[in-house]
Write an enzyme that holds these catalytic residues in place. Structure first.
Site, PDB file in Angstrom:
ATOM      1  N   LYS A 384       0.564  -0.959  -0.170  1.00 43.26           N
ATOM      2  CA  LYS A 384      -0.179   0.022  -0.243  1.00 43.26           C
ATOM      3  C   LYS A 384       0.671   1.347   0.216  1.00 43.26           C
ATOM      4  O   LYS A 384       0.560   2.025  -0.135  1.00 43.26           O
ATOM      5  CB  LYS A 384      -1.436  -0.145   1.275  1.00 43.26           C
ATOM      6  CG  LYS A 384      -0.212   0.122   2.633  1.00 43.26           C
ATOM      7  CD  LYS A 384      -1.179  -0.092   3.496  1.00 43.26           C
ATOM      8  CE  LYS A 384      -0.752  -0.355   4.976  1.00 43.26           C
ATOM      9  NZ  LYS A 384      -1.637  -0.734   6.210  1.00 43.26           N
ATOM     10  N   LYS A 426      -7.830   6.355  -3.230  1.00 44.12           N
ATOM     11  CA  LYS A 426      -6.484   5.981  -3.872  1.00 44.12           C
ATOM     12  C   LYS A 426      -7.284   5.446  -5.595  1.00 44.12           C
ATOM     13  O   LYS A 426      -6.623   5.528  -6.931  1.00 44.12           O
ATOM     14  CB  LYS A 426      -5.377   5.471  -3.448  1.00 44.12           C
ATOM     15  CG  LYS A 426      -5.215   6.441  -2.660  1.00 44.12           C
ATOM     16  CD  LYS A 426      -3.622   6.143  -1.555  1.00 44.12           C
ATOM     17  CE  LYS A 426      -3.138   6.934  -0.895  1.00 44.12           C
ATOM     18  NZ  LYS A 426      -4.288   7.408   0.259  1.00 44.12           N
ATOM     19  N   ASN A 464      -7.782   7.356   4.456  1.00 43.83           N
ATOM     20  CA  ASN A 464      -6.572   7.463   5.173  1.00 43.83           C
ATOM     21  C   ASN A 464      -6.632   6.949   6.812  1.00 43.83           C
ATOM     22  O   ASN A 464      -7.777   7.834   7.464  1.00 43.83           O
ATOM     23  CB  ASN A 464      -5.142   8.442   5.488  1.00 43.83           C
ATOM     24  CG  ASN A 464      -4.891   8.789   4.019  1.00 43.83           C
ATOM     25  OD1 ASN A 464      -3.702   8.252   3.594  1.00 43.83           O
ATOM     26  ND2 ASN A 464      -5.676   9.873   3.235  1.00 43.83           N
ATOM     27  N   SER A 468      -2.501   4.356  11.394  1.00 47.47           N
ATOM     28  CA  SER A 468      -2.241   2.921  10.470  1.00 47.47           C
ATOM     29  C   SER A 468      -0.439   2.866  10.748  1.00 47.47           C
ATOM     30  O   SER A 468       0.662   3.729  10.439  1.00 47.47           O
ATOM     31  CB  SER A 468      -2.626   3.165   9.330  1.00 47.47           C
ATOM     32  OG  SER A 468      -2.542   3.500   8.051  1.00 47.47           O
ATOM     33  N   VAL A 472       0.635   9.344   7.925  1.00 50.71           N
ATOM     34  CA  VAL A 472       1.800  10.326   7.963  1.00 50.71           C
ATOM     35  C   VAL A 472       2.280  10.233   9.435  1.00 50.71           C
ATOM     36  O   VAL A 472       3.043  10.600   9.760  1.00 50.71           O
ATOM     37  CB  VAL A 472       1.469  11.363   7.507  1.00 50.71           C
ATOM     38  CG1 VAL A 472       1.610  11.347   6.003  1.00 50.71           C
ATOM     39  CG2 VAL A 472       0.319  12.129   8.112  1.00 50.71           C
ATOM     40  N   GLU A 560       1.818  11.054  -6.788  1.00 54.55           N
ATOM     41  CA  GLU A 560       0.842  11.270  -4.760  1.00 54.55           C
ATOM     42  C   GLU A 560      -0.021  12.338  -5.791  1.00 54.55           C
ATOM     43  O   GLU A 560       0.464  13.478  -6.518  1.00 54.55           O
ATOM     44  CB  GLU A 560       1.660  11.941  -4.412  1.00 54.55           C
ATOM     45  CG  GLU A 560       1.163  12.480  -3.023  1.00 54.55           C
ATOM     46  CD  GLU A 560       1.781  12.590  -1.838  1.00 54.55           C
ATOM     47  OE1 GLU A 560       1.053  12.146  -0.975  1.00 54.55           O
ATOM     48  OE2 GLU A 560       2.879  13.327  -1.985  1.00 54.55           O
TER      49      GLU A 560
END
Length: 629
Positions: A384, A426, A464, A468, A472, A560
């Site tokens: 991921k 995503k 997000n 995890s 970030v 990104e």
């Protein structure tokens, strides 16, 4: 009440002595000046025969004004600038009334005496208050346990009252953890409570004053005690608290309080603030009854069961009395950690199997299906990390696309009841290889659902996840703790965020209500600016962004984009019983075309031709626009 009256009397006596001495000293000084300058005359001073009456009037009128302006209703250890100004004004007005009374009684004071005495009295009264406050705090601190933290309580309502009551009662039990809290003051946005007291503790300001109050009162701990606060207001107040540099604790939302009769005390439910408290919304609640009916008594398999999402899936599944839980993960350390955690919590009450295996190994996966016959399969195993998959697209395809293909076809072969795939935002209009592979996985799951059979296939898609392994937050924490700059790719980059328990609850409820083919999407509220997230995290460490910790903007990484989407343009929205969960309509898949493309993609990926792999992905996923930055 007797203690309060005694305190007031002592303070009044002190003020009386100060005002009397100041009046006497003022007259003595002026008399001395008069003698030196003009000889034995009292033109600028008061005659000795009248000084006692003047002092008496000064004391009386000053008392009157100090009472009127509430100087004796304030706990002096919490005196602030406003209180000092009011005391000074009370003394000045009292002396003015005394001078007017003298004027109308034909015993006029000289202007010299009036102004000189006013300045000296105000200075003396204020000086005494400053000295008293400083001395009181120092004397009190001598007797305090060093472990007690000076605490500001946010909110002056029922929750704060219960907290103060618990702290007061804790003195009877030296082992009570609430003895570590020393309440200093409160803040509340209800103006009617301003400068009142709650159980002897002053309400000294509103929430906008929190940073200033924390500095003024040397606060070490902030206790957020407004359980009924709405999400937007909670976020605003939490951000103000985070700017103070103090430790922050909070009590849960009103809906989450007092649910356990065994621990009704409010302080037992206080927790440290977490970054998700700054997201500005209440954690989403799910239908646990449906989940229990769905999971109870069944064999559940979780691929990627040692990861952040997978391990939380296992934790929550274990609470619903499954017949058996099977953890499948290629990384032994993570698998071992969750295995030991569950052994400690459940001992032999949970039938747990932990297997080290890769979803890419079809033969091994078939052996597992053949032996354990899982009824529900949660597929969380995937590569991921966006930048890493940009440099290894063939590996991303092998693991994500064909690992999913192995799992869905084996679920069909061994008659699993439901197959739940963990997807990502995503996958919507992907600009990177990882997102494109997850969109391929969604197409495979929809193809299997469209194909029909005994197995129901469902996809869950969310943004997000805070904390995890791929988020970030762990990176930011490591950078702050190492004293390094926090790196953000772009000042305007935004993301949708949810907590790990929320993500897993979505997966479980989606599985419970699914009939096959749906893509479940969570309404995650407003997106969060990553720069703001970094600033708040820095403040939670008691540091100042850009001063103590630099935020460095490094530029968008390969693949990104500035913002993520949750639904594709061709998907509509259907509501569910849970107002936070929606269903994206199934997109028709051409079976022959998809299987042919998958066969070609498999051959290209196995040849490790990265460029050709990306080209084939672009052909299969029409919405994939590769952003190589």
């Amino acid at each position: 009440m007797k203690r309060v009256n005694y305190r007031k009397i002592m303070l009044m006596i002190a003020d009386a002595v100060i005002i009397a001495l100041s009046s006497l000293v003022s007259n003595a000084i002026l008399s001395l000046i008069a003698i030196i300058i003009k000889g034995d005359t009292f033109d600028i001073a008061i005659q000795p025969i009248r000084i006692a009456a003047v002092i008496g009037m000064n004391v009386l009128f000053c008392f009157f004004m100090l009472f009127i302006l509430g100087s004796y209703n304030i706990v002096w250890r919490t005196l602030n600038k406003r209180d000092y100004l009011l005391a000074g004004a009370a003394v000045a007005m009292g002396l003015s009334l005394s001078a007017l009374f003298s004027l109308f009684s034909d015993h006029e004071e000289t202007l010299y005496y009036f102004f000189f005495n006013l300045i000296l009295c105000v200075a003396a009264v204020l000086g005494f208050r400053v000295l008293f406050k400083r001395t009181f705090i120092d004397l009190v601190n001598v007797g305090l346990d060093e472990n007690r933290e000076r605490t500001l309580i946010v909110g002056a309502g029922m929750a704060a009252q219960m907290i103060l009551k618990e702290i007061g009662n804790a003195s009877l039990d030296p082992e009570n953890p609430s003895r570590s809290i020393l309440p200093i003051c409160l803040v509340d946005d209800d103006i009617s409570k301003l400068h009142t007291k709650l159980m002897g503790i002053d309400v000294v300001g509103t929430t906008k004053d929190i940073p200033y109050i924390c500095k003024q009162y040397r606060i070490q701990l902030i206790l957020f005690a407004i359980p009924s606060c709405d999400e937007t207001e909670r976020k605003r107040i939490m951000e103000l608290c985070s700017r103070s540099g103090c430790r922050i604790k909070t009590i849960p939302y009103l809906s989450q309080l007092f649910l356990d009769d065994e621990s009704p005390e409010i302080l037992s439910q206080v927790k440290d603030i977490k970054l998700e408290d700054l997201l500005g919304r209440e954690p989403i609640r799910f239908d646990k009854t449906k989940i229990r009916e769905f999971i109870g008594g069944k064999v559940c398999m979780v691929t990627g069961g040692g990861g952040s999402i997978g391990s939380e899936l296992v934790r929550q599944i274990a609470k619903y009395d499954p017949k058996q839980v099977i953890i499948v993960d290629i990384y032994e350390n993570n698998a071992y950690d969750i295995q030991q955690e569950l052994y400690i919590e459940y001992e032999d009450k949970l039938n747990l199997i932990t297997l080290i295996a890769s979803v890419r190994d079809r033969d091994k996966m078939e052996q597992i299906f053949s032996e354990y016959h899982p009824q529900v399969v949660f597929h969380a195993a995937a590569h991921k990390h966006v930048p890493l998959m940009e440099t290894s697209p063939a590996e991303a395809v092998k693991n994500n696309v064909f690992g999913t293909w192995n799992m869905v076809t084996l679920a069909e072969k061994y008659n699993a009841e439901k197959f739940v795939m963990i997807s990502t935002d995503k996958a919507v209009n992907p600009t990177n290889v990882m997102g494109a592979t997850k969109r391929c996985c969604e197409m495979i799951v929809q193809y299997m659902s469209q194909k029909g059979g005994s197995t129901e296939y469902v996809t869950t898609r969310f943004g997000n996840v805070l904390g995890s392994n791929g988020s970030v937050i762990p990176l930011f924490r490591r950078q702050i703790e190492a004293g390094k700059p926090v790196t953000v790719t772009h000042p305007d980059i935004i993301r949708y965020f949810m907590t790990i328990p929320e993500a897993v609850s979505l997966v479980l409820e989606a599985a419970a209500i699914a009939h096959g083919g749906e893509i479940f999407v969570l309404d995650m509220g407003d997106p969060v600016k990553i720069t703001t997230l970094a600033e708040n995290l820095i403040r939670m460490y008691g540091k100042v962004p850009y001063r103590d910790v630099e935020i460095k903007f490094t530029g968008l990484r390969p693949g990104e984009k500035l913002f993520e989407e949750l639904l594709m343009d061709e998907e509509g929205l259907q509501s569910t019983e849970n107002k936070k969960i929606f269903i994206g309509n199934q997109i028709t898949i051409d079976p022959e075309k998809l299987t042919t493309q998958l066969s070609e993609l498999h051959e290209i990926a196995e040849s490790n031709d990265n460029d050709a792999t990306v080209e084939k992905l672009s052909e299969m996923v029409e919405t994939f626009h590769h952003n190589v930055n």
